[in-house]
Write an enzyme that holds these catalytic residues in place. Structure first.
Site, PDB file in Angstrom:
ATOM      1  CG  LEU A   1      64.680  -1.808 -60.122  1.00 25.99           C
ATOM      2  CD1 LEU A   1      65.798  -2.835 -60.253  1.00 25.99           C
ATOM      3  CD2 LEU A   1      64.219  -1.385 -61.529  1.00 25.99           C
TER       4      LEU A   1
ATOM      5  CB  THR B   1      59.748  20.572 -56.253  1.00 25.70           C
ATOM      6  OG1 THR B   1      60.009  19.659 -55.185  1.00 25.70           O
ATOM      7  CG2 THR B   1      60.411  20.091 -57.538  1.00 25.70           C
TER       8      THR B   1
ATOM      9  CB  CYS C   1      56.808  14.264 -55.951  1.00 22.18           C
ATOM     10  SG  CYS C   1      56.691  15.269 -54.469  1.00 22.18           S
TER      11      CYS C   1
ATOM     12  CG  ASP D   1      49.191  26.710 -44.451  1.00 17.22           C
ATOM     13  OD1 ASP D   1      49.930  25.792 -44.854  1.00 17.22           O
ATOM     14  OD2 ASP D   1      48.168  27.081 -45.082  1.00 17.22           O
TER      15      ASP D   1
ATOM     16  N   GLY E   1      52.413   7.384 -58.773  1.00 17.45           N
ATOM     17  CA  GLY E   1      51.460   8.478 -58.595  1.00 17.45           C
ATOM     18  C   GLY E   1      52.016   9.414 -57.557  1.00 17.45           C
TER      19      GLY E   1
ATOM     20  CG  LEU F   1      59.812  14.860 -47.141  1.00 24.70           C
ATOM     21  CD1 LEU F   1      58.471  14.212 -47.426  1.00 24.70           C
ATOM     22  CD2 LEU F   1      59.709  15.693 -45.894  1.00 24.70           C
ATOM     23  NE  ARG F   2      61.945   7.218 -48.547  1.00 20.82           N
ATOM     24  CZ  ARG F   2      62.429   6.111 -47.985  1.00 20.82           C
ATOM     25  NH1 ARG F   2      62.362   4.962 -48.621  1.00 20.82           N
ATOM     26  NH2 ARG F   2      62.975   6.129 -46.781  1.00 20.82           N
TER      27      ARG F   2
ATOM     28  CE  LYS G   1      55.152   6.132 -50.116  1.00 24.89           C
ATOM     29  NZ  LYS G   1      56.406   6.922 -50.063  1.00 24.89           N
TER      30      LYS G   1
HETATM   31  P1  NAD Z   1      50.952  20.695 -49.585  1.00 27.20           P
HETATM   32  O1  NAD Z   1      49.938  21.009 -50.608  1.00 27.20           O
HETATM   33  O2  NAD Z   1      50.732  19.539 -48.656  1.00 27.20           O
HETATM   34  O3  NAD Z   1      51.208  21.974 -48.654  1.00 27.20           O
HETATM   35  C1  NAD Z   1      51.346  23.260 -49.134  1.00 27.20           C
HETATM   36  C2  NAD Z   1      50.854  24.226 -48.039  1.00 27.20           C
HETATM   37  O4  NAD Z   1      51.159  25.562 -48.426  1.00 27.20           O
HETATM   38  C3  NAD Z   1      49.343  24.186 -47.818  1.00 27.20           C
HETATM   39  O5  NAD Z   1      49.069  23.945 -46.447  1.00 27.20           O
HETATM   40  C4  NAD Z   1      48.862  25.586 -48.233  1.00 27.20           C
HETATM   41  O6  NAD Z   1      47.757  26.052 -47.475  1.00 27.20           O
HETATM   42  C5  NAD Z   1      50.108  26.403 -47.972  1.00 27.20           C
HETATM   43  N1  NAD Z   1      50.152  27.678 -48.707  1.00 27.20           N
HETATM   44  C6  NAD Z   1      49.785  27.940 -49.991  1.00 27.20           C
HETATM   45  N2  NAD Z   1      50.000  29.232 -50.272  1.00 27.20           N
HETATM   46  C7  NAD Z   1      50.511  29.808 -49.162  1.00 27.20           C
HETATM   47  C8  NAD Z   1      50.935  31.111 -48.844  1.00 27.20           C
HETATM   48  N3  NAD Z   1      50.890  32.101 -49.746  1.00 27.20           N
HETATM   49  N4  NAD Z   1      51.393  31.359 -47.607  1.00 27.20           N
HETATM   50  C9  NAD Z   1      51.450  30.366 -46.681  1.00 27.20           C
HETATM   51  N5  NAD Z   1      51.076  29.095 -46.922  1.00 27.20           N
HETATM   52  C10 NAD Z   1      50.600  28.819 -48.155  1.00 27.20           C
HETATM   53  O7  NAD Z   1      52.311  20.510 -50.385  1.00 27.20           O
HETATM   54  P2  NAD Z   1      53.530  19.523 -50.043  1.00 27.20           P
HETATM   55  O8  NAD Z   1      53.207  18.144 -50.466  1.00 27.20           O
HETATM   56  O9  NAD Z   1      53.990  19.782 -48.654  1.00 27.20           O
HETATM   57  O10 NAD Z   1      54.622  20.067 -51.080  1.00 27.20           O
HETATM   58  C11 NAD Z   1      55.229  21.330 -50.929  1.00 27.20           C
HETATM   59  C12 NAD Z   1      56.385  21.436 -51.900  1.00 27.20           C
HETATM   60  O11 NAD Z   1      57.373  20.448 -51.584  1.00 27.20           O
HETATM   61  C13 NAD Z   1      56.012  21.184 -53.370  1.00 27.20           C
HETATM   62  O12 NAD Z   1      56.783  22.023 -54.174  1.00 27.20           O
HETATM   63  C14 NAD Z   1      56.404  19.738 -53.583  1.00 27.20           C
HETATM   64  O13 NAD Z   1      56.716  19.457 -54.923  1.00 27.20           O
HETATM   65  C15 NAD Z   1      57.643  19.640 -52.701  1.00 27.20           C
HETATM   66  N6  NAD Z   1      57.931  18.275 -52.239  1.00 27.20           N
HETATM   67  C16 NAD Z   1      56.915  17.498 -51.787  1.00 27.20           C
HETATM   68  C17 NAD Z   1      57.197  16.225 -51.300  1.00 27.20           C
HETATM   69  C18 NAD Z   1      56.089  15.331 -50.825  1.00 27.20           C
HETATM   70  O14 NAD Z   1      56.330  14.137 -50.661  1.00 27.20           O
HETATM   71  N7  NAD Z   1      54.906  15.848 -50.562  1.00 27.20           N
HETATM   72  C19 NAD Z   1      58.514  15.758 -51.277  1.00 27.20           C
HETATM   73  C20 NAD Z   1      59.533  16.599 -51.721  1.00 27.20           C
HETATM   74  C21 NAD Z   1      59.227  17.863 -52.210  1.00 27.20           C
END
Ligand code: NAD
Length: 443
Positions: free
Chosen positions: A251, A121, A261, A30, A258, A154-155, A320
Site C-alpha cells: 500500500l 510464469t 513481473c 543456461d 515496474g 519470490l521478490r 526497486k
Molecule cells: P531472466 O530473464 O532473469 O532469466 C531467464 C534465463 O533463461 C536467462 O538467463 C536466459 O539466458 C535463459 N534461457 C532462455 N532460453 C533458454 C533455453 N532455451 N535454455 C536454457 N536457458 C534459457 O528471467 P527471470 O526474472 O529469472 O524470470 C524467469 C521466469 O520466472 C519468468 O517467467 C518470470 O515471470 C518468473 N518470475 C520471475 C520473478 C522475478 O522476480 N524475476 C518472480 C517470480 C516469477
C-alpha cells in the site's frame, strides 16, 4: 534428488542455489555460455543480496554446477525445472518461445522418465499444452514425462529469504506421484502446500500479481485525491493497513509499479481475458492508473518548479532497491518523462549502473535526447549544481546522505520524492523544498 534448473536468471539461479543448499544435487543450465562461465567462477551475473556468498559456498560443496551443455543438463537429472523468461509480446500476451525451445531440448536428449516442473510464469493452459506438446515430440511409452506446475513467488531484492521462507508452495498437476516428488524437493522448508490442477496453479500466480498491482494502483489513485485535500497518504495507508482484511503490504504510493513481473503479468491477464471473452475491467484501470502515474507526478513537479531548461539529479534506475533489474523501471520512465518536458540535463546515480549505455531505455526513444543524460558514480556529483533532485528508487543509502550539507551545493534545493521514502519534515528542516506523493500538502 538430482535436479536441473533450466534458465539461470534471477529465479533460476536463486532456485538452483536454494535447492542445492537443501541437499539436492543441482545443475544450473543456461544457453548463455558467458553467464554459465561467470557462475562457475563464483560470480553472480546480477545483483541479489546474499546470493554471491551462497554461490561460492555451494560451488565448493560439489552439489552445484552450471553448464551450457544441453545434453548433460537433460540426461543427468530426473527433475527438470524450467525457469526461463516469459516476456510480453507487443499484443500483451506472454511470449513462450524460450519455453518451446526448452521442450525441444528435452525431447532431443531424453534418456529416461522425467518430471518437468514449470517455475516460469506461464499463461493459463500452458502446462496442459506442454504435456500435449511433449507427447507429440517424445515417445511417451519409452520415456514417460510428467509436467507439474510450481509457480514462483519470490521478490527480487529478497529472493533468498523468500525462497527459504515461502509464503506458500503451489503444486499443480494431474499425477499424484510426480506432484509428491516435487513436494519432496521442499521437504525441509516450512511451507503451506496448495495442491491443485494446472489451471488453478497458473491462475494463483497471475491473480496474485494482478491483485498486488491493483493494491498499488488503488493507493496511487487515493494519493491523487489525498494530494488535493491535504491528506497524508502514508497515514491513510497506515490506518487502512491496520485492518487485517486489508494488510499494510503493497500500500505504498509512488511513481507506480515496474519490474519484470507486474506489468507483464497484468498485460497477459488482460490479453487472456479478451481471448476468453471476459474483459477484465478492474485490471484495465489498474494498468491505466499505473501508466499515467509518472506523468501525474511530473505535473506535480512542474507546478512547483517549471522543468524546462533545468538540471535535475535522478536517484535510482533499478526498478526497486537491492536489485540491478531495470525491466519496466519507473526510474527510467521518469528520466524519459523529464527529457520530454525539456529538462536541460539529467545526472543519474544508481549503485548498479555505470553508463548511459547500460540503461535499458524504452524502445523507440529518440536517442538524440540521451545526450542530455549523464551517469555519475557519486550522488554528490549529481546533486551539485542541480535545480532539483528526484528520488526514483528507494536504495537504503539514499536516506543516509548528508542532505543538510547538500542543500547548499544544489543550485536550488528542490527535492521530489517519488517513493515517499524520506521524511518531509526532516528534509525541510535540512533546507529542502520537499514534495512527496500526497504527504499532507495541498496542491
Ligand atoms: P531472466 O530473464 O532473469 O532469466 C531467464 C534465463 O533463461 C536467462 O538467463 C536466459 O539466458 C535463459 N534461457 C532462455 N532460453 C533458454 C533455453 N532455451 N535454455 C536454457 N536457458 C534459457 O528471467 P527471470 O526474472 O529469472 O524470470 C524467469 C521466469 O520466472 C519468468 O517467467 C518470470 O515471470 C518468473 N518470475 C520471475 C520473478 C522475478 O522476480 N524475476 C518472480 C517470480 C516469477
Amino acid at each position: 534428488m538430482k535436479v536441473t534448473v533450466v534458465g539461470s536468471g534471477y529465479v533460476g539461479t536463486t532456485t538452483a542455489l536454494v535447492l542445492a543448499s537443501l541437499g539436492h544435487q543441482v545443475i544450473g543450465y543456461d544457453i548463455d555460455a558467458g553467464k554459465v562461465e561467470r557462475l562457475n567462477n563464483g560470480e553472480l551475473p546480477f545483483t541479489e543480496p546474499g546470493l554471491d556468498q551462497m554461490l561460492r559456498d555451494l560451488l565448493g560443496s560439489g552439489r552445484m554446477t552450471f553448464t551450457s551443455d544441453s545434453r548433460s543438463a537433460v540426461t543427468e537429472s530426473e527433475v527438470l525445472m524450467i525457469s526461463v523468461g516469459t516476456p510480453s509480446m507487443p499484443n500483451g500476451g506472454a511470449d513462450l518461445k524460450y519455453l518451446r525451445q526448452v521442450l525441444d531440448t528435452i525431447a532431443a536428449h531424453i534418456n529416461e522418465p522425467k518430471i518437468i516442473v514449470t517455475k516460469s510464469t506461464v499463461p493459463i493452459g500452458t502446462n496442459r499444452w506442454m504435456k500435449e506438446r511433449l507427447s507429440e515430440i517424445i515417445d511417451m511409452q519409452t520415456y514417460p514425462v510428467e509436467v507439474v506446475s510450481n509457480p514462483e513467488f519470490l521478490r527480487e531484492g529478497e529472493a533468498l529469504y523468500d525462497s527459504l521462507h515461502p509464503s506458500r508452495t503451489v503444486i499443480g498437476g494431474e499425477n499424484e506421484s510426480a506432484m509428491d516428488k516435487v513436494k519432496g524437493l521442499y521437504a525441509s522448508l516450512q511451507t503451506t502446500y496448495v495442491v491443485c490442477n494446472y489451471e488453478t496453479a497458473e491462475m494463483i500466480k497471475y491473480a496474485s500479481n494482478g491483485f498486488l498491482a491493483a493494491k498499488i494502483s488503488f493507493i496511487n489513485e487515493m494519493a491523487r485525491l489525498a494530494d488535493r485535500v491535504g491528506a497524508d497518504i502514508r497515514g491513510v495507508a497506515q490506518g487502512m493497513g491496520l485492518d487485517p482484511r486489508i494488510s499494510p503490504h503493497h500500500l505504498y504510493a509512488g511513481i507506480g509499479y515496474g519490474g519484470s513481473c507486474f506489468p507483464k503479468d497484468v498485460d497477459e491477464l488482460l490479453y487472456f481475458g479478451t481471448q476468453q471473452g471476459t474483459e477484465l475491467e478492474l485490471l484495465r484501470q489498474v494498468k491505466r492508473i499505473n501508466d499515467s502515474q509518472i506523468a501525474w507526478f511530473a505535473d506535480k513537479m512542474q507546478s512547483v518548479l517549471p522543468l524546462e531548461g533545468k538540471r535535475i539529479a535522478v536517484l535510482g534506475v533499478a526498478f526497486k532497491e537491492n536489485t540491478d533489474d531495470q525491466r519496466e523501471s519507473p526510474g527510467i520512465k521518469m528520466i524519459e518523462q523529464l527529457l520530454h518536458r525539456g529538462v536541460q540535463e539529467i545526472r543519474v546515480v544508481d549503485p548498479t549502473v555505470e553508463s548511459v549505455e547500460h540503461i535499458h531505455w524504452s524502445k523507440g526513444i529518440d536517442r538524440k535526447m540521451l545526450s542530455r543524460v549523464n551517469v555519475v558514480t557519486e550522488a554528490s556529483e549529481a546533486v551539485a549544481g542541480a535545480h532539483a533532485v528526484v528520488l526514483a528508487t528507494p536504495w537504503p543509502q539514499f536516506s543516509s546522505y548528508p542532505w543538510e550539507a547538500w542543500a547548499s551545493i544544489a543550485e536550488t534545493a528542490y527535492f521530489f520524492d517519488g517513493r515517499n521514502y524520506l521524511d518531509p519534515a526532516e528534509m525541510r528542516s535540512k533546507g529542502w523544498h520537499f514534495t512527496g506523493i500526497a504527504r499532507g500538502e495541498t496542491t
